[in-house]
Write an enzyme that holds these catalytic residues in place. Structure first.
Site, short mmCIF file in Angstrom:
data_model
loop_
_atom_site.label_atom_id
_atom_site.label_comp_id
_atom_site.label_asym_id
_atom_site.label_seq_id
_atom_site.Cartn_x
_atom_site.Cartn_y
_atom_site.Cartn_z
N CYS B 78 -11.35 57.63 -63.03
CA CYS B 78 -11.08 57.29 -64.42
C CYS B 78 -9.60 57.49 -64.76
CB CYS B 78 -12.01 58.06 -65.35
SG CYS B 78 -12.06 57.36 -67.01
N HIS B 202 -17.26 56.36 -63.23
CA HIS B 202 -17.49 57.77 -62.88
C HIS B 202 -18.57 57.87 -61.80
CE1 HIS B 202 -15.09 59.78 -66.00
NE2 HIS B 202 -15.30 58.66 -66.67
N GLU B 204 -19.51 60.39 -60.24
CA GLU B 204 -20.26 61.64 -60.42
C GLU B 204 -21.36 61.51 -61.47
OE1 GLU B 204 -17.34 60.95 -61.62
OE2 GLU B 204 -16.92 62.00 -63.49
#
Lengths: 254, 220
Positions: B78, B202, B204
């Site tokens: 990001c 993202h 994650e």
């Protein structure tokens, strides 16, 4: 294409997930960590966990649950309930929340939104608005819809976005928990007016209801609790039903 | 055990990246120590917030030079990825210039009076930030790589997979683009130049697809 999001909501009271009709007559529907993890693997696009504990002890339990959920869940999750200061928001951020939602405290003190947004960014703050109709006018309410305020839905929504809210979670307290569907015209007007995503909440009883709020209602996401908790419909089943109606939905590609 | 350094330069929440690495049973350390970062097998540069202030923090921590000189695999996520580009419109800042592209605001922005006739009508305009799941396509290996084809970031990731985004700015398409997403316009969903990788999304927070992408990075 950006997909419409399906967001199960877990109302957590003193460590257990509950959901009742119009927020009263709460029933225990399961262990929140287990439920969160099951929803994530079933294809939920995001999770919302709301703390509805009334006691300090309950709030401590909640923070511990947020940490455990953050460890097991690999999708975004929003935490709300009783957040009244930047410090409250910061604690939940540290516990692993991706966003916080603020509701009554922002109605009491709107600067809370500016403070959280300037400290952690607009993407971290969801403004939850509960409203119900009084004589044809949408009035913002607090205390689970029991207390009308002097604020009107549309002007309040515009204000919270101007103050830095990154998303709006609107619940119609007239529809919440009833399974009667969403007030789609109101959602469409809200979504057209605002520059940020609108999450529709309160009232989903069927696939049709959710399909309608995501199309006619122009909502960017739909949040629901009861229909998932009681297994009336599975998340996978819902998503493929929405997808077959031509609604952009995240589905597994293999 | 290999270890991954997650760079902490004061831009907020690293917890979700940590949790993702824990789920992969990867050894990691959260650090702002240049020596630790230089000796790590893998480096992750996360980041949320505003680009120009993030760039300032990186510079104040003396980490910009450290990052530029890393030779092991680096993954920017990001804002972390945006800082590896040439510049960002957000706060009008110069960035590290590894990826040969500029970061620009999403959506249509027109100077007063210059709005073209074919502009998107107000009613269907984009919501900013882009928040949610969007698909990635045209996955490829990228430029300047020496790694084997089967060890790349998108190994085992099908075209059209959905990943999670929260952003108002995105890097333009360039020679380093290894994945594309469209939101109003096509932008670089992922970039790669040599040992530097970046994702605008993202990983994650992108479910099993994201987990797989992170695992691929850790296996580089």
């Amino acid at each position: 294409m950006l997909a419409k999001r399906i967001i199960p909501c877990l109302d957590i009271k003193d460590g257990v997930t509950v959901k009742g009709i119009n927020f009263t007559g709460l029933k225990d529907v399961g262990d929140p960590v287990e439920l969160a993890s099951r929803y994530a693997s079933d294809g939920a696009d995001e999770l919302v966990c709301l703390d509805i504990s009334a006691t300090l002890e309950g709030r401590k339990t909640f923070a511990a649950i947020v940490e455990r959920i953050a460890e097991v869940v690999d999708i975004p999750f929003t935490v709300g309930g009783g957040i009244a200061s930047v410090e409250d928001a910061g604690r939940l951020l540290l516990a692993g929340a991706d966003k916080v939602s603020v509701n009554s405290a922002a109605v009491r003190r709107p600067e809370l939104i500016d403070e959280i947004a300037s400290r952690y960014g607009s993407q971290f703050i969801v403004a939850a608005i509960d409203a119900r109709q009084y004589g044809g006018k949408w009035v913002v309410t607090t205390h689970s819809g029991t207390r009308p305020t002097d604020r009107e839905l549309f002007s309040w929504a515009r204000e919270v976005v101007d103050r830095g809210a990154g998303e709006i979670l609107f619940t119609s307290m007239d529809n919440d928990g009833t399974g009667k569907g969403y007030p789609c015209k109101t959602f469409a007007a809200l979504s057209e007016m605002l520059s940020v995503p609108v999450i529709a909440s309160g009232g989903a009883g069927s696939v049709e209801d959710i399909a309608e709020v995501l199309t006619a209602g122009q909502a960017d996401a739909a949040l629901a609790a009861s229909i998932f908790h009681y297994g009336r419909i599975g998340i996978g089943e819902l998503k493929s039903a929405l997808s077959s109606r031509g609604i952009p939905i995240r589905t597994a590609i293999s | 055990m290999q270890h991954t350094a997650i760079i902490d330069y004061g831009t907020g929440n690293l917890r979700s990246v940590e949790n993702a690495l824990k789920r992969l049973n990867a050894g990691y350390v959260v650090t702002s120590d240049a020596a630790v970062i230089r000796s790590a097998d893998k480096v992750i540069l996360p980041g949320v917030g505003e680009a120009s202030s993030a760039m300032e923090k990186l510079h104040d921590a003396g980490l910009d030079e450290v990052i530029l000189n890393l030779t092991r695999p680096v993954l920017g996520i990001c804002i972390g990825m945006q800082l590896l580009c040439e510049s960002s419109e957000e706060g009008d800042t110069a960035c590290l210039g590894i990826f040969r592209t500029a970061v620009r605001r999403l959506g249509e922005t027109f100077p007063p009076g210059s709005r073209p006739d074919n502009a998107i009508p107000y009613k269907t305009r984009l919501k900013i930030p882009e928040m949610g799941w969007n698909s990635i396509r045209c996955l490829r290996t990228g430029t300047g790589g020496t790694d084997r084809e089967d060890r790349q970031l998108f190994n085992g990731i099908p075209d059209g997979s959905y990943v999670y985004y929260v952003h108002s700015y995105a890097p333009d398409i360039c020679e380093d683009t290894i994945a594309i997403t469209e939101y109003g316009r096509p932008f670089s969903a992922a970039l790669r130049r040599g040992n530097f990788f970046g994702t605008q999304f993202h990983p994650e927070k992108s479910g099993s697809i994201g987990q797989k992408i992170l695992a691929n990075f850790l296996e580089l």
